[in-house]
Write an enzyme that holds these catalytic residues in place. Structure first.
Site, PDB file in Angstrom:
ATOM      1  N   LYS A  49       0.796  -1.239   0.000  1.00 30.28           N
ATOM      2  CA  LYS A  49       0.000   0.000   0.000  1.00 30.28           C
ATOM      3  C   LYS A  49       0.827   1.288   0.000  1.00 30.28           C
ATOM      4  O   LYS A  49       0.398   2.321   0.518  1.00 30.28           O
ATOM      5  CB  LYS A  49      -1.002   0.023   1.178  1.00 30.28           C
ATOM      6  CG  LYS A  49      -1.788  -1.229   1.395  1.00 30.28           C
ATOM      7  CD  LYS A  49      -2.216  -1.964   0.160  1.00 30.28           C
ATOM      8  CE  LYS A  49      -3.290  -1.309  -0.656  1.00 30.28           C
ATOM      9  NZ  LYS A  49      -3.574  -2.148  -1.877  1.00 30.28           N
ATOM     10  N   HIS A 109       7.034  -7.458  -2.263  1.00 26.42           N
ATOM     11  CA  HIS A 109       6.805  -6.828  -0.955  1.00 26.42           C
ATOM     12  C   HIS A 109       7.714  -7.456   0.102  1.00 26.42           C
ATOM     13  O   HIS A 109       7.534  -7.235   1.297  1.00 26.42           O
ATOM     14  CB  HIS A 109       5.356  -7.041  -0.490  1.00 26.42           C
ATOM     15  CG  HIS A 109       4.328  -6.232  -1.219  1.00 26.42           C
ATOM     16  ND1 HIS A 109       4.517  -4.929  -1.592  1.00 26.42           N
ATOM     17  CD2 HIS A 109       3.061  -6.543  -1.603  1.00 26.42           C
ATOM     18  CE1 HIS A 109       3.417  -4.481  -2.197  1.00 26.42           C
ATOM     19  NE2 HIS A 109       2.527  -5.444  -2.215  1.00 26.42           N
ATOM     20  N   ARG A 131       5.980   4.810   2.125  1.00 22.77           N
ATOM     21  CA  ARG A 131       4.875   5.742   2.419  1.00 22.77           C
ATOM     22  C   ARG A 131       4.736   5.826   3.933  1.00 22.77           C
ATOM     23  O   ARG A 131       5.056   4.860   4.648  1.00 22.77           O
ATOM     24  CB  ARG A 131       3.585   5.179   1.800  1.00 22.77           C
ATOM     25  CG  ARG A 131       2.378   6.082   1.902  1.00 22.77           C
ATOM     26  CD  ARG A 131       1.148   5.402   1.297  1.00 22.77           C
ATOM     27  NE  ARG A 131       0.032   6.310   1.188  1.00 22.77           N
ATOM     28  CZ  ARG A 131      -1.183   5.944   0.770  1.00 22.77           C
ATOM     29  NH1 ARG A 131      -1.417   4.678   0.409  1.00 22.77           N
ATOM     30  NH2 ARG A 131      -2.163   6.833   0.696  1.00 22.77           N
ATOM     31  N   SER A 139      -4.751   2.395   4.537  1.00 20.26           N
ATOM     32  CA  SER A 139      -4.910   1.795   3.207  1.00 20.26           C
ATOM     33  C   SER A 139      -4.887   0.266   3.320  1.00 20.26           C
ATOM     34  O   SER A 139      -5.673  -0.438   2.667  1.00 20.26           O
ATOM     35  CB  SER A 139      -3.778   2.294   2.297  1.00 20.26           C
ATOM     36  OG  SER A 139      -3.914   1.784   0.995  1.00 20.26           O
TER      37      SER A 139
HETATM   38  S1  PPS Z   1      -0.356  -2.993  -3.252  1.00 18.08           S
HETATM   39  O1  PPS Z   1      -1.584  -3.823  -3.103  1.00 18.08           O
HETATM   40  O2  PPS Z   1       0.512  -3.139  -2.083  1.00 18.08           O
HETATM   41  O3  PPS Z   1       0.361  -3.263  -4.497  1.00 18.08           O
HETATM   42  O4  PPS Z   1      -0.891  -1.494  -3.260  1.00 18.08           O
HETATM   43  P1  PPS Z   1      -0.063  -0.224  -3.744  1.00 18.08           P
HETATM   44  O5  PPS Z   1      -0.203  -0.066  -5.194  1.00 18.08           O
HETATM   45  O6  PPS Z   1       1.308  -0.251  -3.168  1.00 18.08           O
HETATM   46  O7  PPS Z   1      -0.798   0.952  -2.990  1.00 18.08           O
HETATM   47  C1  PPS Z   1      -2.151   1.284  -3.220  1.00 18.08           C
HETATM   48  C2  PPS Z   1      -2.326   2.710  -2.742  1.00 18.08           C
HETATM   49  O8  PPS Z   1      -1.722   3.592  -3.708  1.00 18.08           O
HETATM   50  C3  PPS Z   1      -2.718   4.499  -4.185  1.00 18.08           C
HETATM   51  N1  PPS Z   1      -2.453   4.854  -5.579  1.00 18.08           N
HETATM   52  C4  PPS Z   1      -2.214   6.106  -6.005  1.00 18.08           C
HETATM   53  N2  PPS Z   1      -2.125   7.265  -5.321  1.00 18.08           N
HETATM   54  C5  PPS Z   1      -1.895   8.398  -6.042  1.00 18.08           C
HETATM   55  N3  PPS Z   1      -1.771   8.411  -7.385  1.00 18.08           N
HETATM   56  C6  PPS Z   1      -1.838   7.274  -8.117  1.00 18.08           C
HETATM   57  N4  PPS Z   1      -1.717   7.299  -9.436  1.00 18.08           N
HETATM   58  C7  PPS Z   1      -2.073   6.047  -7.403  1.00 18.08           C
HETATM   59  N5  PPS Z   1      -2.213   4.757  -7.782  1.00 18.08           N
HETATM   60  C8  PPS Z   1      -2.441   4.054  -6.659  1.00 18.08           C
HETATM   61  C9  PPS Z   1      -4.009   3.715  -4.009  1.00 18.08           C
HETATM   62  O9  PPS Z   1      -5.125   4.551  -4.094  1.00 18.08           O
HETATM   63  C10 PPS Z   1      -3.780   3.113  -2.623  1.00 18.08           C
HETATM   64  O10 PPS Z   1      -3.836   4.092  -1.577  1.00 18.08           O
HETATM   65  P2  PPS Z   1      -5.175   4.473  -0.749  1.00 18.08           P
HETATM   66  O11 PPS Z   1      -4.691   5.357   0.368  1.00 18.08           O
HETATM   67  O12 PPS Z   1      -5.762   3.198  -0.246  1.00 18.08           O
HETATM   68  O13 PPS Z   1      -6.052   5.205  -1.721  1.00 18.08           O
END
Ligand code: PPS
Length: 292
Positions: A49, A109, A131, A139
């Site tokens: 996340k 991860h 993060r 998240s």
């Molecule tokens: S995972 O399942 O671990 O691979 O998830 P991951 O991609 O690391 O994290 C998901 C969170 O990243 C946010 N996200 C973004 N934020 C801003 N801009 C862009 N383009 C973007 N793409 C993914 C996503 O919304 C998740 O955060 P939260 O806080 O839950 O919205």
């Protein structure tokens, strides 16, 4: 909703090398541990996340010079396989990667201590994205609710306790971010922050380009910025995980809010005080700092 096979309907976590991991992932651990990386593999490493999907889509577009049609040929989780992912009725990522053309972009991860040795032997480039701990907790809680490969998260308060104890998939956030931070001194690691990407995505993409030794035109940069904005990725079925099994986006979408500071809408005053004290102890032995 599809019927889930028992092995992927909230299976308990298992331990590999002392790190908790999604149960079916542990069952394929031998193949992960002995995975043969190549020198031209590019690894994207994160605690869950923390911006994995975002940086994956950016890297995929950089490598394809902003050609969205090429990048859209498959979902991001197929274009950037998740090294330790394995489950019933699906080929494991290690099987897929072993047959894949080179160079490969790979997501993980894993904590730094359990990364397959071959990545270090081959001196692979690693992009790490971190993060802040509070937004990750929020998240991750919503992700646990919607992704059935995880155990039931319980209430938010119960989940926060598990998270602080490191009793969640991939273990403690602090162990992860500190371990990779330390490793950057001896390996080819670009360490990025989600909050910096939100603040100035162009600047962070430029860091990626320098690290990857790639050049793109201004026009391609504009395209990448457009296609990887939160809204564009939320609406893009090849980026928003809507085609991934074992997730129910009606409980919580994968692309949830994409902001910094959402923890303020979840943490009570008491939870925040408890977390701040815990955080002080966890981060006392590092110079790594975050913006909350
Ligand atoms: S995972 O399942 O671990 O691979 O998830 P991951 O991609 O690391 O994290 C998901 C969170 O990243 C946010 N996200 C973004 N934020 C801003 N801009 C862009 N383009 C973007 N793409 C993914 C996503 O919304 C998740 O955060 P939260 O806080 O839950 O919205």
């Amino acid at each position: 909703m599809q019927t889930l096979p028992d092995e992927f309907n909230r299976p308990p976590l298992k331990l590999v090398g002392g790190m908790p991991i999604i149960g079916p992932f542990a069952d394929n651990w031998e193949n992960v541990e002995h995975f043969q990386a190549r020198a031209d593999d590019l690894l994207i490493s994160t605690y869950p996340k923390s911006g994995t999907t975002w940086v994956s889509k950016i890297v995929d577009l950089i490598l394809n010079k902003g050609d969205m049609a090429e990048s859209q040929k498959a979902a991001i989780f197929e274009r950037v396989p998740f090294l330790e992912c394995s489950g019933p009725g699906m080929p494991s990522a290690t099987e897929i990667l072993n047959k894949q053309d080179f160079p490969r972009v790979i997501k993980t991860h894993l904590q730094v201590d359990v990364l397959p040795k071959s990545f270090w032997d081959k001196k692979c480039k690693v992009i790490y994205v971190a993060r802040n701990a509070k937004d990750v907790a929020v998240s991750y809680y919503h992700f646990y609710r919607m992704a059935f490969g995880h155990p039931d998260p319980g209430t938010w308060d119960e989940f926060l306790n598990s998270y602080m104890e490191g009793n969640v998939a991939f273990g403690r956030w602090s162990t992860h971010v500190k371990g990779w931070w330390k490793m950057r001194q001896q390996s080819d690691i670009l360490y990025l922050f989600y909050e910096d990407m939100l603040e100035d995505p162009r600047r962070e993409i430029q860091k990626l380009l320098k690290f990857m030794k790639w050049e793109i035109s201004d026009e391609v940069m504009e395209k990448i910025l457009k296609y990887t904005s939160f809204q564009a990725m939320k609406n893009n079925p090849m980026a928003n995980y809507s085609t991934f099994p074992f997730m129910d986006h009606s409980i919580s979408p994968f692309m949830r809010k994409g902001i910094s500071g959402d923890w303020k809408t979840h943490f009570t005053v008491a939870q925040n005080e408890r977390f701040d004290e815990y955080y002080r102890q966890e981060m006392a032995d590092t110079d790594l700092t975050f913006r909350m």
